[in-house]
Write a protein that holds these residues in place. Sequence first.
Motif, short mmCIF file in Angstrom:
data_model
loop_
_atom_site.label_atom_id
_atom_site.label_comp_id
_atom_site.label_asym_id
_atom_site.label_seq_id
_atom_site.Cartn_x
_atom_site.Cartn_y
_atom_site.Cartn_z
N ARG A 257 5.19 13.06 -21.81
CA ARG A 257 6.41 12.42 -22.32
C ARG A 257 7.61 13.37 -22.20
NH1 ARG A 257 5.61 8.99 -27.73
NH2 ARG A 257 7.69 8.40 -27.03
N VAL A 258 7.84 13.82 -20.99
CA VAL A 258 8.98 14.69 -20.73
C VAL A 258 10.29 13.93 -20.93
CG1 VAL A 258 10.16 16.09 -18.98
CG2 VAL A 258 7.65 16.10 -19.11
N PHE A 259 10.39 12.76 -20.32
CA PHE A 259 11.62 11.96 -20.40
C PHE A 259 11.56 10.92 -21.52
CE2 PHE A 259 11.13 12.93 -15.73
CZ PHE A 259 12.06 13.95 -15.71
N THR A 260 10.44 10.28 -21.65
CA THR A 260 10.37 9.13 -22.55
C THR A 260 10.37 9.52 -24.02
OG1 THR A 260 7.95 9.12 -22.32
CG2 THR A 260 9.21 7.67 -20.86
N ASP A 261 10.05 10.76 -24.35
CA ASP A 261 10.02 11.15 -25.76
C ASP A 261 11.40 11.13 -26.39
OD1 ASP A 261 8.11 12.15 -27.85
OD2 ASP A 261 9.61 13.74 -27.97
N THR A 262 12.42 11.27 -25.57
CA THR A 262 13.79 11.29 -26.11
C THR A 262 14.46 9.92 -26.02
OG1 THR A 262 14.63 12.01 -23.95
CG2 THR A 262 14.09 13.73 -25.56
N ALA A 263 13.77 8.91 -25.48
CA ALA A 263 14.36 7.58 -25.41
C ALA A 263 14.38 6.95 -26.80
CB ALA A 263 13.54 6.70 -24.45
N ALA A 264 15.36 6.07 -27.03
CA ALA A 264 15.44 5.37 -28.31
C ALA A 264 14.20 4.51 -28.52
CB ALA A 264 16.69 4.51 -28.36
N ASP A 265 13.78 4.37 -29.76
CA ASP A 265 12.54 3.65 -30.08
C ASP A 265 12.59 2.18 -29.66
OD1 ASP A 265 11.45 5.94 -31.18
OD2 ASP A 265 12.21 5.50 -33.20
N ASP A 266 13.78 1.59 -29.61
CA ASP A 266 13.88 0.16 -29.31
C ASP A 266 14.15 -0.12 -27.83
OD1 ASP A 266 16.40 1.22 -29.26
OD2 ASP A 266 17.34 -0.34 -30.51
N LEU B 87 7.20 0.08 -14.07
CA LEU B 87 6.50 1.08 -14.88
C LEU B 87 5.84 2.14 -14.01
CD1 LEU B 87 5.74 1.88 -17.75
CD2 LEU B 87 3.70 0.43 -17.54
N GLY B 88 5.40 1.76 -12.81
CA GLY B 88 4.75 2.71 -11.92
C GLY B 88 5.66 3.87 -11.55
N THR B 89 6.94 3.57 -11.31
CA THR B 89 7.88 4.63 -10.96
C THR B 89 8.11 5.56 -12.15
OG1 THR B 89 8.97 3.18 -9.37
CG2 THR B 89 10.20 5.11 -10.10
N LEU B 90 8.20 4.97 -13.35
CA LEU B 90 8.34 5.79 -14.55
C LEU B 90 7.15 6.73 -14.71
CD1 LEU B 90 9.38 6.61 -17.35
CD2 LEU B 90 8.33 4.52 -18.26
N LEU B 91 5.94 6.21 -14.54
CA LEU B 91 4.76 7.04 -14.69
C LEU B 91 4.71 8.15 -13.63
CD1 LEU B 91 2.07 4.31 -15.48
CD2 LEU B 91 3.12 5.93 -17.07
N ALA B 92 5.13 7.82 -12.41
CA ALA B 92 5.15 8.83 -11.36
C ALA B 92 6.13 9.95 -11.69
CB ALA B 92 5.53 8.18 -10.02
N ALA B 93 7.29 9.59 -12.24
CA ALA B 93 8.27 10.60 -12.63
C ALA B 93 7.74 11.46 -13.77
CB ALA B 93 9.58 9.92 -13.04
N ASP C 12 7.71 23.06 -13.73
CA ASP C 12 8.70 23.82 -14.52
C ASP C 12 10.09 23.54 -13.98
OD1 ASP C 12 6.84 25.09 -16.21
OD2 ASP C 12 6.36 26.55 -14.66
N PRO C 13 11.12 23.53 -14.83
CA PRO C 13 11.11 23.81 -16.27
C PRO C 13 10.87 22.57 -17.12
CG PRO C 13 13.37 23.52 -15.54
CD PRO C 13 12.52 23.36 -14.31
N TYR C 14 10.66 21.42 -16.49
CA TYR C 14 10.62 20.16 -17.23
C TYR C 14 9.48 20.11 -18.25
CZ TYR C 14 13.50 19.01 -13.20
OH TYR C 14 14.46 19.04 -12.23
N ARG C 15 8.28 20.55 -17.85
CA ARG C 15 7.13 20.41 -18.74
C ARG C 15 7.31 21.19 -20.04
NH1 ARG C 15 2.11 23.99 -16.28
NH2 ARG C 15 3.28 25.91 -15.86
N GLY C 16 8.13 22.23 -20.01
CA GLY C 16 8.32 23.05 -21.20
C GLY C 16 9.05 22.35 -22.32
N VAL C 17 9.77 21.25 -22.00
CA VAL C 17 10.49 20.52 -23.04
C VAL C 17 9.91 19.11 -23.24
CG1 VAL C 17 12.63 21.80 -22.81
CG2 VAL C 17 12.26 19.79 -21.37
N ALA C 18 8.67 18.91 -22.82
CA ALA C 18 8.00 17.63 -23.07
C ALA C 18 7.75 17.46 -24.56
CB ALA C 18 6.67 17.60 -22.31
N GLY C 19 7.70 16.22 -25.00
CA GLY C 19 7.45 15.97 -26.41
C GLY C 19 6.08 16.40 -26.86
N LEU C 20 5.11 16.30 -25.93
CA LEU C 20 3.72 16.69 -26.22
C LEU C 20 3.25 17.66 -25.16
CD1 LEU C 20 2.28 13.11 -26.87
CD2 LEU C 20 2.93 14.76 -28.63
#
Length: 234
Positions: free
Chosen positions: A188-197, A204-210, A218-226
């Motif tokens: 959840r690198v990108f999606t953890d910061t998305a608004a809950d609603d 969805l496939g493109t989102l999962l691929a990203a 790196d450096p993206y994985r270092g700021v993932a939510g999990l």
Amino acid sequence: MVTRQLDEQISARFPVGRRLRVLDVGTGQGVQALRLARAGHQVTGVEQDPAMVSAARAALAAEPRGIRDRVRLVQGDGRDTGVHFLPGSFDVVLCHGVLMHVEEPDPLLAGLARMVAPGGLLSLLVRNADALAMRPGLGGDWAGALNAFDATARRDGLGQEVRADRLRTLTATLDGIGAPLHAWYGVRVFTDTAADDVPAPDDLGTLLAAEERAGRTDPYRGVAGLLHLCGVRG
């Protein structure tokens, strides 16, 4: 994401077709346990919440007998694995989404490491303390972002406060318990910061691929939510 990452590590460590002994601590409704049983592995799930145990048993009851015979469900605390199992009893030990609800994780982790056979895999999914400032910062909550830099907990979508861990701390812990870090991913690198609603996108496939690429880059994985950490028992 976690399923793909876990399968990648299992495939890299064990021969194709080998039937593994898997311990799933905090098995919840049994999603991961059933998936691994369907793949032919012998799975033991440990869950403390009676409602979750009931849900897992109901899901298991709907499976064919061959799969049911490969799954054992135990209601109990993940910190008491030594009461139920002998050291080195499992090739793979999962502990996903549990540490964030445990005030002092070190005894739990030490117990889990003892359950892993030599050369086996310990898989952890934890809340990333190094990313706690991302959500308030991107939302323009500057005071919240400043406070989050030194925080070790956050409120989840249900309003519960969950504990977070830092990669460097868990790396040292895994070294100390004899299951050194072998690989780690961001989840959840990108999606953890998305608004809950915000609704899920049509593509969805493109989102999962990203997310998958960011979670191993790196450096993206270092700021993932999990963080998904995989240690190997020496």
